[in-house]
Write an enzyme that holds these catalytic residues in place. Structure first.
Site: not given
Ligand code: XIL
Length: 315
Positions: A125, A166, A202, A232, A234
């Protein structure tokens, strides 16, 4: 019925998810993840802050538990994330020698698992929502070359490891993914060891990506010579939840994963596996049910969508 692990492995793809160390005490969770996943990543345990609770020492116990869990089951492992502005150690401030501290952290952590982690998210990020460079402690302390610097250190610590940039909201062609594309082209032009780009994916039920644009995006990164990973995924549903929305969610899972796999993505990870453990309700108020299994570990249309997308023969 075949598991997602079996279906994906048949076509040279690995499906898996983020694993939370707290959930490893839940036997139903352990069973489900063990059955469905051929790859895993720690949801929090391999981040800088959790690994470095106090200055000068690392605590690898939580991550080691996840590594052991994965290795016992023959799962591949990803590391996440070495350089990220969130979940940094509480004690880390700009008054300290950030460069030395971060270099030690990368060397020690990547070196410790050398040969056992197939890929690391080296930088997470670094691009902001307005497509400029994100203003972080790392940009301020190390300057704009910090990405190049971090990838080189990670590469030295484990020369066989796939090193990944990422980010979120770069799943389709858009100003932010254009910026990431430029950034990675530049790094590659300088001979920096960056091997992959992770699309966090996401996604939102109410605003799904355009799948043609996703395909074009994956293609352009692959044309640079990079691997593209879904890291990641969802798909969050706005309340009130309904079967109709779950079915729509299933279509998004299916179409997104189909588009990516058809364009050559071979790693598909969801951010958790079950709605019993998901970051979504806590971070995006009024949304939830974002994962393939429900909170009772029953399969949802999202799971069936994944089964179809991952199970297709390559013809
Ligand atoms: C999130 C976790 O799922 C949570 O448990 C934590 O509190 C915060 O981070 N992008 C990412 C992940 O790269 O590391 C994040 O994970 C979600 C967004």
């Amino acid at each position: 019925m075949a598991s997602l692990r079996e279906l994906s492995e048949k076509r040279g793809v690995r499906f898996g998810c983020a694993v939370s160390v707290e959930a490893l005490d839940d036997p139903e969770y352990v069973e489900a993840v063990g059955r469905e996943c051929g790859i895993s990543v720690a949801e929090n345990a391999s981040k800088f802050g959790p690994l470095c609770p106090s200055q000068g020492s690392h605590d690898y116990s939580a991550f080691d538990r996840i590594v052991a869990f994965a290795e016992e089951r023959g799962m591949a492992l990803r590391g996440h994330a070495l350089v990220w502005h969130t979940q940094t150690p509480k004690w880390l401030g700009e008054d300290l020698p950030v460069r030395e501290i971060l270099a030690d952290h990368i060397e020690e952590t990547v070196g410790r698992y050398r040969g056992r982690i197939e890929s690391w998210d080296v930088v997470n990020e670094a691009v902001a929502d307005d497509a400029g460079m994100r203003d972080t402690i790392f940009l301020r302390s190390l300057g704009p070359d910090y990405l190049e610097w971090a990838f080189r250190i990670a590469h030295e610590a484990d020369p066989g490891c796939q090193l990944v940039y990422n980010d979120y909201s770069i799943d389709e062609v858009c100003p932010k993914s254009d910026r990431v594309y430029e950034l990675l082209s530049d790094l590659l032009g300088k001979g920096v060891p960056v091997h992959g780009v992770g699309l966090q994916a996401h996604l939102e039920l109410s605003n799904p990506p355009n799948m043609d644009s996703v395909r074009r995006n994956v293609r352009r990164f692959r044309d640079l010579g990079l691997q593209v990973l879904v890291t990641e995924m969802d798909v969050r549903i706005p309340e009130p939840f309904s079967q109709e929305k779950r079915e729509e969610q299933g279509r998004i899972y299916e179409e997104f994963v189909r588009a990516c796999v058809e364009e050559g993505v071979t790693r598909i990870l969801t951010w958790g596996l079950t709605d019993r453990y998901s970051w979504i309700p806590g971070f995006f108020q009024g949304t939830g049910e974002a994962l393939p299994l429900d909170s009772k570990m029953r399969t949802k249309p999202a799971f069936e969508g994944l089964t179809r997308a991952l199970g297709e023969s390559t013809g």
